[in-house]
Design an enzyme around this catalytic site. Structure first.
Site, short mmCIF file in Angstrom:
data_model
loop_
_atom_site.label_atom_id
_atom_site.label_comp_id
_atom_site.label_asym_id
_atom_site.label_seq_id
_atom_site.Cartn_x
_atom_site.Cartn_y
_atom_site.Cartn_z
N GLU A 25 0.84 -1.21 0.00
CA GLU A 25 0.00 0.00 0.00
C GLU A 25 0.87 1.25 0.00
OE1 GLU A 25 -3.83 -0.30 2.52
OE2 GLU A 25 -2.32 -1.50 3.57
N TYR A 57 -8.56 29.01 2.41
CA TYR A 57 -8.69 27.58 2.16
C TYR A 57 -7.61 27.07 1.22
CZ TYR A 57 -11.74 29.43 -1.60
OH TYR A 57 -12.27 30.15 -2.64
N GLU A 76 -5.41 7.15 11.02
CA GLU A 76 -5.55 7.89 12.27
C GLU A 76 -4.33 8.80 12.48
OE1 GLU A 76 -7.90 4.03 12.83
OE2 GLU A 76 -6.07 4.68 11.80
N LYS A 102 -9.99 6.31 2.47
CA LYS A 102 -9.15 5.66 1.48
C LYS A 102 -10.06 4.95 0.49
CE LYS A 102 -5.22 2.59 1.03
NZ LYS A 102 -4.14 1.95 1.80
#
Length: 122
Positions: A25, A57, A76, A102
């Protein structure tokens, strides 16, 4: 006029990054989506058309991309880094709601996205 709350939002910002528990990954990478609701008082910007009276932004997006560029095993951890960075770089931010997902996670399930959601206050 009595303003109750002012929020800056970024919705489902697509970022290609290299996060994941499995080594493959982190090698191959995947698409991630970041959504933010940023609680900051931009009431002055309602009447005075100056960027200095709000949080840009575009600047928030830049910080998010920088944090997403550092691989993490866990979403996390990546989400925590983003929140910490935004609070550090933008002192007028009072609260953040962040969703980080994801696309097509490799877990053997028919699932479009998986992720985490965090609400934090300064």
């Amino acid at each position: 006029m009595n303003i109750i709350q002012t929020l800056i939002t970024l919705n489902r910002v697509k970022i290609f990054a290299h996060h994941g528990v499995l080594p493959q990954e982190r090698t191959v990478g995947a698409n991630f989506y970041v959504s933010l609701k940023i609680d900051t008082d931009f009431s002055k910007a309602l009447t005075c058309d100056e960027l200095s009276n709000t949080v840009s932004y575009a600047d928030v997006y830049e910080r998010v991309c920088e944090e997403m560029a550092t691989p993490s095993a866990l979403l996390e951890h990546a989400a925590g880094r983003i929140i910490t960075r935004l609070f550090c770089d933008f002192p007028t931010i009072e609260g953040i709601q962040l969703t980080l997902t994801k696309e097509n996670p490799p877990m053997g399930a028919d699932c479009q996205e998986c992720g985490v959601e965090i609400s934090a206050r300064r």
